[in-house]
Design a protein around this motif. Structure first.
Motif, PDB file in Angstrom:
ATOM      1  N   ASN A  93       0.734  -1.333   0.191  1.00 24.35           N
ATOM      2  CA  ASN A  93       0.047  -0.219  -0.186  1.00 24.35           C
ATOM      3  C   ASN A  93       0.828   1.631   0.046  1.00 24.35           C
ATOM      4  O   ASN A  93       1.849   1.242  -0.380  1.00 24.35           O
ATOM      5  N   LYS A  94       0.271   2.564   0.572  1.00 22.11           N
ATOM      6  CA  LYS A  94       1.419   3.631   0.338  1.00 22.11           C
ATOM      7  C   LYS A  94       1.513   3.898   1.773  1.00 22.11           C
ATOM      8  O   LYS A  94       2.789   4.732   1.797  1.00 22.11           O
ATOM      9  N   ASP A  95       2.750   2.914   2.486  1.00 20.45           N
ATOM     10  CA  ASP A  95       3.165   3.036   3.809  1.00 20.45           C
ATOM     11  C   ASP A  95       4.166   1.860   3.063  1.00 20.45           C
ATOM     12  O   ASP A  95       5.761   2.379   4.328  1.00 20.45           O
ATOM     13  N   SER A  96       3.694   0.478   2.863  1.00 17.76           N
ATOM     14  CA  SER A  96       5.321  -0.061   2.598  1.00 17.76           C
ATOM     15  C   SER A  96       4.765  -1.125   0.545  1.00 17.76           C
ATOM     16  O   SER A  96       3.806  -1.367   0.863  1.00 17.76           O
ATOM     17  N   GLY A  97       5.955  -1.971   0.508  1.00 17.53           N
ATOM     18  CA  GLY A  97       5.305  -2.130  -0.487  1.00 17.53           C
ATOM     19  C   GLY A  97       5.773  -1.313  -2.142  1.00 17.53           C
ATOM     20  O   GLY A  97       6.135  -0.144  -1.831  1.00 17.53           O
ATOM     21  N   ALA A  98       5.858  -2.209  -2.800  1.00 16.33           N
ATOM     22  CA  ALA A  98       5.934  -2.059  -4.475  1.00 16.33           C
ATOM     23  C   ALA A  98       5.290  -0.324  -4.799  1.00 16.33           C
ATOM     24  O   ALA A  98       5.593   0.478  -5.009  1.00 16.33           O
ATOM     25  N   TYR A  99       3.751  -1.081  -4.000  1.00 13.80           N
ATOM     26  CA  TYR A  99       3.343   0.652  -4.364  1.00 13.80           C
ATOM     27  C   TYR A  99       3.899   1.886  -3.563  1.00 13.80           C
ATOM     28  O   TYR A  99       3.597   3.089  -4.335  1.00 13.80           O
ATOM     29  N   SER A 100       4.514   1.835  -2.541  1.00 16.01           N
ATOM     30  CA  SER A 100       4.695   3.061  -1.696  1.00 16.01           C
ATOM     31  C   SER A 100       6.253   3.580  -2.664  1.00 16.01           C
ATOM     32  O   SER A 100       5.977   5.023  -2.491  1.00 16.01           O
ATOM     33  N   MET A 101       6.960   2.714  -3.216  1.00 10.38           N
ATOM     34  CA  MET A 101       7.904   2.742  -3.904  1.00 10.38           C
ATOM     35  C   MET A 101       7.599   4.021  -5.313  1.00 10.38           C
ATOM     36  O   MET A 101       8.257   4.750  -5.620  1.00 10.38           O
ATOM     37  N   ILE A 102       6.241   3.569  -5.929  1.00 12.12           N
ATOM     38  CA  ILE A 102       5.506   4.149  -7.368  1.00 12.12           C
ATOM     39  C   ILE A 102       5.227   5.433  -6.257  1.00 12.12           C
ATOM     40  O   ILE A 102       5.319   6.290  -6.653  1.00 12.12           O
TER      41      ILE A 102
END
Length: 199
Positions: A64-73
């Protein structure tokens, strides 16, 4: 190539031929390495289908926006790339003849009605179901409020105001035959839901 997969390429590359291929920008090395290492990681994960045998594996990876690939995007898009967008390019975004806006929406936007989208509000049809929705939203906040974009009450109320103004843009982008000018209990619920993440 799968037609839907090709559609993604066309969306990304649309309008790029309008840019002088010799024109350059300068970027800080640390920012470049953040972008490079992010795509390096994406390539490492997605090049091997054995890394994501189920949709759940992709969901875990994206996060999500806090962690993981999407947070980096999200970080790269909102905090890094904006610094390097030349004004003459930025000024073209949103114009009537925006050269980078593909007139055909991507395949995943082609939904005729929001009745096919279960965003948690699909069963909100009257005052009673709206009240139940709000109660469930409160329970969600108690359990996972730390993951909301707008965690503080001031930010949440500001998000309600902003999303109420912009929700028709969401309907238009999604090609929904819906207008907030004719309010419904579901639209009220969608505004509250949207305010949890709307910046």
């Amino acid at each position: 190539m799968n037609t839907k997969s090709k559609d993604v390429n066309e969306q990304i590359e649309f309008g790029l031929d309008s840019i002088d291929s010799e024109k350059t920008i300068e970027i800080k090395l640390k920012d470049f390495m953040l972008i490079y290492k992010t795509f390096q990681e994406f390539n490492r994960f997605f090049h091997q289908p054995m890394h994501f045998p189920t949709i759940e594996d992709i969901e875990v990876y994206l996060g999500n926006k806090d962690s993981g690939a999407y947070s980096m995007i999200s970080k790269i898009y909102y905090q890094v790339l904006d610094k390097y967008l030349p004004k003459e390019i930025e000024d073209k975004f949103g114009e009537e003849n925006d050269p980078f806006h593909c007139p055909d929406y991507p395949y995943y936007y082609k939904v005729k009605s929001d009745e096919n989208i279960d965003d948690g509000t699909i069963r909100v049809t009257d005052r009673e179901s709206f009240s139940a929705f709000v109660s469930n939203l409160l329970n969600e906040y108690k359990k996972e409020g730390s993951k909301w974009e707008n965690k503080r009450i001031e930010d949440f109320i500001e998000g309600i105001s902003a999303y109420a103004q912009d929700i028709d843009g969401y309907y238009e982008n999604m090609k929904f035959d819906t207008s907030s000018d004719t309010p419904t209990w579901r639209i009220f619920a969608q505004i509250l839901k949207g305010a949890t993440v709307y910046e």
